[in-house]
Design an enzyme around this catalytic site. Structure first.
Site, PDB file in Angstrom:
ATOM      1  N   CYS A   1      14.183  30.209 -46.752  1.00  0.00           N
ATOM      2  CA  CYS A   1      13.863  29.790 -45.378  1.00  0.00           C
ATOM      3  C   CYS A   1      14.936  28.887 -44.771  1.00  0.00           C
ATOM      4  O   CYS A   1      14.974  28.705 -43.554  1.00  0.00           O
ATOM      5  CB  CYS A   1      12.522  29.087 -45.328  1.00  0.00           C
ATOM      6  SG  CYS A   1      11.183  30.095 -45.951  1.00  0.00           S
TER       7      CYS A   1
ATOM      8  N   HIS B   1      12.069  24.871 -38.955  1.00  0.00           N
ATOM      9  CA  HIS B   1      11.578  26.093 -39.591  1.00  0.00           C
ATOM     10  C   HIS B   1      10.086  26.227 -39.295  1.00  0.00           C
ATOM     11  O   HIS B   1       9.339  25.256 -39.351  1.00  0.00           O
ATOM     12  CB  HIS B   1      11.830  26.009 -41.104  1.00  0.00           C
ATOM     13  CG  HIS B   1      11.158  27.117 -41.861  1.00  0.00           C
ATOM     14  ND1 HIS B   1      11.256  28.433 -41.478  1.00  0.00           N
ATOM     15  CD2 HIS B   1      10.368  27.096 -42.970  1.00  0.00           C
ATOM     16  CE1 HIS B   1      10.558  29.178 -42.318  1.00  0.00           C
ATOM     17  NE2 HIS B   1      10.011  28.391 -43.230  1.00  0.00           N
TER      18      HIS B   1
ATOM     19  N   ASN C   1       5.454  32.804 -40.577  1.00  0.00           N
ATOM     20  CA  ASN C   1       6.676  32.345 -41.248  1.00  0.00           C
ATOM     21  C   ASN C   1       7.609  33.539 -41.476  1.00  0.00           C
ATOM     22  O   ASN C   1       7.305  34.422 -42.279  1.00  0.00           O
ATOM     23  CB  ASN C   1       6.268  31.704 -42.584  1.00  0.00           C
ATOM     24  CG  ASN C   1       7.452  31.146 -43.354  1.00  0.00           C
ATOM     25  OD1 ASN C   1       8.609  31.421 -43.040  1.00  0.00           O
ATOM     26  ND2 ASN C   1       7.161  30.378 -44.387  1.00  0.00           N
TER      27      ASN C   1
HETATM   28  O1  UT7 Z   1       8.555  28.596 -45.705  1.00  0.00           O
HETATM   29  C1  UT7 Z   1       8.860  27.909 -46.852  1.00  0.00           C
HETATM   30  C2  UT7 Z   1       7.880  27.109 -47.404  1.00  0.00           C
HETATM   31  N1  UT7 Z   1       6.496  27.449 -47.238  1.00  0.00           N
HETATM   32  C3  UT7 Z   1       5.719  26.541 -46.699  1.00  0.00           C
HETATM   33  O2  UT7 Z   1       6.191  25.566 -46.185  1.00  0.00           O
HETATM   34  C4  UT7 Z   1       4.229  26.693 -46.835  1.00  0.00           C
HETATM   35  C5  UT7 Z   1       3.661  25.405 -47.376  1.00  0.00           C
HETATM   36  N2  UT7 Z   1       2.251  25.391 -47.624  1.00  0.00           N
HETATM   37  C6  UT7 Z   1       1.311  25.527 -46.657  1.00  0.00           C
HETATM   38  O3  UT7 Z   1       1.611  25.757 -45.507  1.00  0.00           O
HETATM   39  C7  UT7 Z   1      -0.124  25.295 -47.037  1.00  0.00           C
HETATM   40  O4  UT7 Z   1      -0.188  24.690 -48.311  1.00  0.00           O
HETATM   41  C8  UT7 Z   1      -0.983  26.585 -47.071  1.00  0.00           C
HETATM   42  C9  UT7 Z   1      -1.184  27.079 -45.642  1.00  0.00           C
HETATM   43  C10 UT7 Z   1      -0.300  27.657 -47.885  1.00  0.00           C
HETATM   44  C11 UT7 Z   1      -2.345  26.288 -47.649  1.00  0.00           C
HETATM   45  O5  UT7 Z   1      -2.985  25.245 -46.925  1.00  0.00           O
HETATM   46  P1  UT7 Z   1      -3.644  24.012 -47.683  1.00  0.00           P
HETATM   47  O6  UT7 Z   1      -4.278  23.175 -46.681  1.00  0.00           O
HETATM   48  O7  UT7 Z   1      -2.547  23.385 -48.517  1.00  0.00           O
HETATM   49  O8  UT7 Z   1      -4.745  24.698 -48.548  1.00  0.00           O
HETATM   50  P2  UT7 Z   1      -4.909  24.705 -50.135  1.00  0.00           P
HETATM   51  O9  UT7 Z   1      -3.849  25.505 -50.792  1.00  0.00           O
HETATM   52  O10 UT7 Z   1      -5.116  23.296 -50.577  1.00  0.00           O
HETATM   53  O11 UT7 Z   1      -6.286  25.495 -50.289  1.00  0.00           O
HETATM   54  C12 UT7 Z   1      -7.515  24.957 -49.783  1.00  0.00           C
HETATM   55  C13 UT7 Z   1      -8.593  25.997 -49.981  1.00  0.00           C
HETATM   56  C14 UT7 Z   1      -8.601  26.603 -51.371  1.00  0.00           C
HETATM   57  O12 UT7 Z   1      -9.945  26.815 -51.747  1.00  0.00           O
HETATM   58  P3  UT7 Z   1     -10.681  25.789 -52.748  1.00  0.00           P
HETATM   59  O13 UT7 Z   1      -9.849  25.789 -54.005  1.00  0.00           O
HETATM   60  O14 UT7 Z   1     -10.641  24.469 -52.035  1.00  0.00           O
HETATM   61  O15 UT7 Z   1     -12.019  26.375 -52.882  1.00  0.00           O
HETATM   62  C15 UT7 Z   1      -7.948  27.939 -51.193  1.00  0.00           C
HETATM   63  O16 UT7 Z   1      -8.354  28.906 -52.142  1.00  0.00           O
HETATM   64  O17 UT7 Z   1      -8.380  27.086 -49.074  1.00  0.00           O
HETATM   65  C16 UT7 Z   1      -8.416  28.317 -49.808  1.00  0.00           C
HETATM   66  N3  UT7 Z   1      -7.551  29.283 -49.143  1.00  0.00           N
HETATM   67  C17 UT7 Z   1      -7.988  30.078 -48.155  1.00  0.00           C
HETATM   68  N4  UT7 Z   1      -9.176  30.200 -47.568  1.00  0.00           N
HETATM   69  C18 UT7 Z   1      -9.283  31.119 -46.582  1.00  0.00           C
HETATM   70  C19 UT7 Z   1      -6.238  29.528 -49.381  1.00  0.00           C
HETATM   71  N5  UT7 Z   1      -5.804  30.487 -48.561  1.00  0.00           N
HETATM   72  C20 UT7 Z   1      -6.858  30.851 -47.785  1.00  0.00           C
HETATM   73  C21 UT7 Z   1      -7.046  31.790 -46.763  1.00  0.00           C
HETATM   74  N6  UT7 Z   1      -8.258  31.887 -46.187  1.00  0.00           N
HETATM   75  N7  UT7 Z   1      -6.048  32.572 -46.328  1.00  0.00           N
END
Ligand code: UT7
Length: 328
Positions: A115, A255, A285
């Site tokens: 990225c 980004h 992204n």
């Molecule tokens: O481009 C280069 C780098 N990439 C990035 O910068 C991306 C960086 N990361 C992020 O943007 C975020 O971490 C995400 C958008 C990927 C995830 O958001 P988050 O607020 O960090 O969520 P999380 O990973 O802590 O997950 C929270 C919950 C989990 O469920 P439990 O374990 O709390 O029951 C996930 O399984 O949300 C769940 N979850 C979803 N739920 C519905 C993860 N993806 C989804 C989804 N829909 N698509």
């Protein structure tokens, strides 16, 4: 302030016409429009067809840049191509573009910085120009991420999109140009965001297919934290190297991975959100292409005009992070 060696001239971009909304994802995965919007800021993304290869998208963006500069492909001295999703692993994506453009006089190389790729590629191009190796360097950043993402994994599939952007880097003609750049990496954290399969150490196999190892895997939460810290560092360093402060920045183009990362970066940098370009809601992204597409939109919509000072900052797999301040 240093006198710039190189300037950016002209911008182009390409977005596949096919728009995929969050609601479409909720029909194939256990997710919802509300979750995706609230956690990422993404409303929709563009999905390329089989015919819209990485090279085709890159070419479409590149032709706009050539036209704006009154150049033909034969005028190019070099092509620097940033991508994490090349059409094939060998030869480089830049060579494929060189061939389909007919840029017979150009050197061609890829930059692999995920990225952060566009900012890295601009910096490489600046170096080539400063070393007087080339006068017209086409920089392209394009991604076909929907081919390498795991459509069955809701934690990554909803995030990515396809598209391309481009610009030309050439020797400075006045006071406009690249005022500073900053490139950084930490390869010890590679496995928080990576593709295990397909390379020489994990050649194609049934096992890799079965465990989805050809696709992008990401530890989202850890990557999120690193992205915020790294993009903040990148903004500080680019400003310091340019001898400027946040008040001097007219437009910040970060980004586009997640609106929460963008907001945290802007807050740390001291740049109000009115001066931050955001299109993650419409494109998701697009990795290396994200800043390049946003730059082209900012120019074409009049958000970025001659004389303004723009800052780019990026973070991605590697980990890599990078920033650049440009007098437009
Ligand atoms: O481009 C280069 C780098 N990439 C990035 O910068 C991306 C960086 N990361 C992020 O943007 C975020 O971490 C995400 C958008 C990927 C995830 O958001 P988050 O607020 O960090 O969520 P999380 O990973 O802590 O997950 C929270 C919950 C989990 O469920 P439990 O374990 O709390 O029951 C996930 O399984 O949300 C769940 N979850 C979803 N739920 C519905 C993860 N993806 C989804 C989804 N829909 N698509």
């Amino acid at each position: 302030m240093k006198r710039p060696f190189a300037e950016l001239s002209g911008t182009g971009s390409y977005a596949p016409p096919r728009v995929m909304t969050n609601d479409e994802f909720s029909k194939i995965l256990d997710t919802s429009d509300q979750w995706i919007r609230e956690r990422t800021g993404i409303r929709e993304r563009r999905i390329s067809t089989k015919e819209e290869t990485n090279a085709c998208m890159g070419k479409a963006a590149a032709l706009q840049v050539l036209e704006q500069n009154g150049l033909t492909p034969l005028d190019l001295d070099a092509i620097v191509y940033a991508t994490a999703s090349p059409d094939r692993l060998l030869p480089s994506q830049a060579c494929d573009l060189q061939a389909i453009l007919g840029a017979k006089n150009a050197a061609a190389l890829d930059v692999g910085a995920a990225c952060s790729g566009f900012v890295y590629a601009l910096s490489v191009a600046e170096g080539i120009v400063a070393a007087q190796q080339a006068e017209r360097v086409l920089v392209v950043a394009a991604e076909k991420l929907t081919s390498i993402m795991d459509w069955s994994d809701r934690t990554t599939a909803v995030l990515f999109g396809d598209g391309a952007g481009a610009t030309l880097v050439r020797p400075c003609t006045g006071t406009r140009g690249i005022l500073s750049s900053y490139l950084k990496s930490d390869g010890t954290l590679a496995e928080l965001l990576y593709r295990r399969g397909g390379g020489a150490s994990h050649p194609p196999s049934e096992e890799l297919l079965k465990d989805h190892s050809y696709y992008i895997k990401m530890a989202g939460r850890e990557v999120f934290k690193a992205a915020v810290l790294s993009m903040a560092d990148a903004c500080d360093q680019a400003l310091r190297r340019a001898g400027l402060t946040a008040d001097d920045i007219d437009l910040l183009i970060p980004h586009q991975a997640n609106i929460r990362i963008i907001e945290a970066t802007a807050k740390h940098a001291g740049v109000p959100m009115e001066k931050v370009y955001v299109n993650v809601d419409r494109f998701g992204n697009t990795s290396a292409a994200s800043i390049a597409i946003a730059l082209d939109e900012a120019v074409k919509t009049g958000r970025l005009t001659a004389g303004m000072t723009v800052m780019f900052c990026a973070f991605g797999a590697g980990f890599t992070w990078a920033s650049m301040v440009v007098r437009w």
